[in-house]
Design a protein around this motif. Sequence first.
Motif, PDB file in Angstrom:
ATOM      1  N   TYR A 170       0.766  -1.284  -0.007  1.00 56.78           N
ATOM      2  CA  TYR A 170      -0.092  -0.182   0.154  1.00 56.78           C
ATOM      3  C   TYR A 170       0.952   1.303   0.137  1.00 56.78           C
ATOM      4  O   TYR A 170       0.616   2.190  -0.874  1.00 56.78           O
ATOM      5  N   PRO A 171       1.928   1.421   0.948  1.00 60.24           N
ATOM      6  CA  PRO A 171       2.440   2.675   1.078  1.00 60.24           C
ATOM      7  C   PRO A 171       3.351   3.191  -0.094  1.00 60.24           C
ATOM      8  O   PRO A 171       3.798   2.168  -0.983  1.00 60.24           O
ATOM      9  N   SER A 172       3.696   4.281  -0.378  1.00 54.29           N
ATOM     10  CA  SER A 172       4.746   4.798  -1.362  1.00 54.29           C
ATOM     11  C   SER A 172       6.117   4.136  -1.240  1.00 54.29           C
ATOM     12  O   SER A 172       6.793   4.210  -2.427  1.00 54.29           O
ATOM     13  N   SER A 173       6.592   4.016  -0.169  1.00 55.36           N
ATOM     14  CA  SER A 173       7.783   3.543   0.011  1.00 55.36           C
ATOM     15  C   SER A 173       8.368   2.424  -0.864  1.00 55.36           C
ATOM     16  O   SER A 173       9.108   2.526  -1.608  1.00 55.36           O
ATOM     17  N   VAL A 174       7.593   1.345  -0.709  1.00 55.43           N
ATOM     18  CA  VAL A 174       7.669   0.050  -1.660  1.00 55.43           C
ATOM     19  C   VAL A 174       7.716   0.466  -3.175  1.00 55.43           C
ATOM     20  O   VAL A 174       8.365  -0.273  -3.888  1.00 55.43           O
ATOM     21  N   LYS A 175       6.867   1.257  -3.698  1.00 52.97           N
ATOM     22  CA  LYS A 175       6.746   1.451  -4.862  1.00 52.97           C
ATOM     23  C   LYS A 175       7.925   2.268  -5.150  1.00 52.97           C
ATOM     24  O   LYS A 175       8.535   1.992  -6.404  1.00 52.97           O
ATOM     25  N   LEU A 176       8.436   3.256  -4.582  1.00 50.10           N
ATOM     26  CA  LEU A 176       9.790   3.937  -4.805  1.00 50.10           C
ATOM     27  C   LEU A 176      10.926   2.952  -5.174  1.00 50.10           C
ATOM     28  O   LEU A 176      11.643   3.155  -6.086  1.00 50.10           O
ATOM     29  N   VAL A 177      10.905   2.009  -3.992  1.00 44.69           N
ATOM     30  CA  VAL A 177      12.096   0.954  -4.255  1.00 44.69           C
ATOM     31  C   VAL A 177      11.946   0.259  -5.461  1.00 44.69           C
ATOM     32  O   VAL A 177      12.961   0.120  -6.155  1.00 44.69           O
ATOM     33  N   TRP A 178      10.453  -0.324  -5.576  1.00 47.55           N
ATOM     34  CA  TRP A 178      10.467  -0.906  -7.043  1.00 47.55           C
ATOM     35  C   TRP A 178      10.979  -0.096  -8.070  1.00 47.55           C
ATOM     36  O   TRP A 178      11.733  -0.659  -8.970  1.00 47.55           O
ATOM     37  N   LEU A 179      10.534   1.187  -8.185  1.00 44.46           N
ATOM     38  CA  LEU A 179      10.978   1.972  -9.383  1.00 44.46           C
ATOM     39  C   LEU A 179      12.738   1.924  -9.466  1.00 44.46           C
ATOM     40  O   LEU A 179      13.022   1.873 -10.734  1.00 44.46           O
ATOM     41  N   ILE A 180      13.138   2.153  -8.453  1.00 42.47           N
ATOM     42  CA  ILE A 180      14.716   2.408  -8.418  1.00 42.47           C
ATOM     43  C   ILE A 180      15.215   0.976  -9.022  1.00 42.47           C
ATOM     44  O   ILE A 180      16.199   0.856  -9.718  1.00 42.47           O
ATOM     45  N   ASN A 181      14.607  -0.062  -8.488  1.00 37.02           N
ATOM     46  CA  ASN A 181      15.089  -1.426  -8.905  1.00 37.02           C
ATOM     47  C   ASN A 181      14.994  -1.919 -10.347  1.00 37.02           C
ATOM     48  O   ASN A 181      15.497  -2.809 -10.687  1.00 37.02           O
ATOM     49  N   HIS A 182      13.936  -1.563 -10.856  1.00 32.96           N
ATOM     50  CA  HIS A 182      13.316  -2.009 -11.943  1.00 32.96           C
ATOM     51  C   HIS A 182      13.322  -1.094 -13.348  1.00 32.96           C
ATOM     52  O   HIS A 182      13.251  -1.599 -14.447  1.00 32.96           O
ATOM     53  N   VAL A 183      13.487   0.404 -13.061  1.00 30.28           N
ATOM     54  CA  VAL A 183      13.465   1.183 -14.347  1.00 30.28           C
ATOM     55  C   VAL A 183      14.890   1.941 -14.457  1.00 30.28           C
ATOM     56  O   VAL A 183      15.149   2.572 -13.431  1.00 30.28           O
ATOM     57  N   ALA A 184      15.494   1.569 -15.588  1.00 33.13           N
ATOM     58  CA  ALA A 184      16.715   2.048 -15.564  1.00 33.13           C
ATOM     59  C   ALA A 184      16.917   3.581 -15.499  1.00 33.13           C
ATOM     60  O   ALA A 184      17.885   4.146 -14.901  1.00 33.13           O
ATOM     61  N   ALA A 185      15.856   4.402 -15.837  1.00 36.61           N
ATOM     62  CA  ALA A 185      15.995   6.170 -16.054  1.00 36.61           C
ATOM     63  C   ALA A 185      15.900   6.364 -14.566  1.00 36.61           C
ATOM     64  O   ALA A 185      16.536   7.472 -14.338  1.00 36.61           O
ATOM     65  N   VAL A 186      15.040   5.894 -13.646  1.00 36.68           N
ATOM     66  CA  VAL A 186      14.887   6.181 -12.381  1.00 36.68           C
ATOM     67  C   VAL A 186      16.062   5.748 -11.709  1.00 36.68           C
ATOM     68  O   VAL A 186      16.462   6.476 -10.837  1.00 36.68           O
TER      69      VAL A 186
END
Length: 551
Positions: A170-186
């Motif tokens: 639910y919270p934003s924290s895990v979404k941000l970690v996923w983005l850093i781990n999976h999206v090269a531009a991020v």
Amino acid sequence: MSVENVSAADADAQPIPKEQLTNGESKLDEEKLKQFFIGSIDQGTTSTRFIIFNGTGEPVAQHQIEFKQIYAHSGWHEHDPLEIVDSVNRCIDQATLAFIDRGHKVDEIKAIGITNQRETTVVWDSNTGEPLYNAIAWPDTRTKGLVRELKEKEGADKLLNLCGLPLSTYPSSVKLVWLINHVAAVKKAYDEGRLSFGTIDSWLLFHLNGKMEKNVHVTDATNASRTMFMNLHTVQYSDELISFFGLDRNKIKLPKIVPSSCPNSFGSMSDGLLKGIKIAGCLGDQSAALVGQQGFTPGSAKNTYGTGCFLLYNVGDKPVISKHGLLATIAYDFGRSRKPVYALEGSIAVAGSGIKFLMNNLGFITHSHKISELASSVPDNGGCVFVTAFSGLFAPYWIDDAKGTIFGITQFTERGHLARATLEATCFQTKAILDAMEKDSGHKLTELAVDGGMSNSNLCMQTQANITGIPVDRPAMRETTALGAAIAAGFAVDIWKEFDELKEINQKDRMIFEPNISKEEGDKMFKKWSRAVEMCRGWLSADETKDEGTL
């Protein structure tokens, strides 16, 4: 969802008018307040609206736009962040033109408030202001595997007491970690120290202030309390929490945390018809609904039936950390040396989206407001129980490995039974949350204020009263989320100066749904629901809860 015409099948579900307060004179100078106006941006999960209220809390002009929902993989839910900005700008223009057509002038609008879907996460390039990926919406469950790993990490047991939130998708924290781990531009932006993070409020404020022109990067306390990065007790970012998620605070730009009502922190409109008008209020949508329902005293509560369903219970100026599966959060922070006010919250992932599922996926109805008519075509659920765990189950269960499951189907089952079971699913989960709140607070709620699209259904609200065993209190004007943001903005610019004035807003023509079945019958229904919840637990195995989908 439009107001229901109640059919004969649920004619016994008619609400009764709430008694109006008669003791003492009104503290509102209505004639004067009708000369002041506040704009409210209500940016929700499926649509955006802009409503202009007068000082008595009455809407005088509005416009609404739905925007695209992006489902790239099972469990994924995204939005185009630029489309969201465009929807806001178009709503502002259309509502303002309607306001002018009614003989008003733009300079009569004294301030603007913002309310927004909360945990939805946006990342953008700090140097250019351009988004680096789609916004990941709050119901998205692609992080199930990540959450499972984080729950095993040292220090996981300390998070709840620090931020009031359990580890979940639910919270934003895990979404941000996923983005850093999976999206090269991020990841590249993060490594180079040019990654800006925010929830929808921060993203909109950045754009409404002219993007890089003023580079406003703020959030209010209610939205910040949903990230898992903020210490709930200090209302400041916590290095301990940020480090737990493996993030380097020097590599990421977090929005400054400010009070929800402030004349200076949120800037002003940089262009358009409302250019120069102050943005003076900002609240996450569920906090805004509590404010819009005048939930200013400890013990007051509201339940909003939107895409999801969210019940907030005011606990006063000290946080209460739940021991029964609820969230602790900031209810609102009106600044001016006042202490923040806290709430216990129960979050249900699927409410109105369950009705959309019946309409869009199964073709049961052509419009959302037809749900009550279909559900009223049968006298009961025909033995069906629908656990609407499309995104797992949120509070108070927190079951990530469940999927939507319908129990009790037979050859007797009709569409009406499933429609009724869909409405009941939200009501049952609300009952579970109320039970948990009673255990955490030591007090039983005596009445539940409601709003949101599903609250338009008399059948649904009567069912809610029956299942919880307490009266349900529905306002005539149901745009309470937008009203809450308007109240925060108006309070900041002194349209209202005392909380006592605000308590009279939107109190006219409210309706009460009293329980009309026995407690034993309601308990029997809830017992069957609880059995269904336990039966849907563990539907996904450990290897199936790994991060879903590929880029």
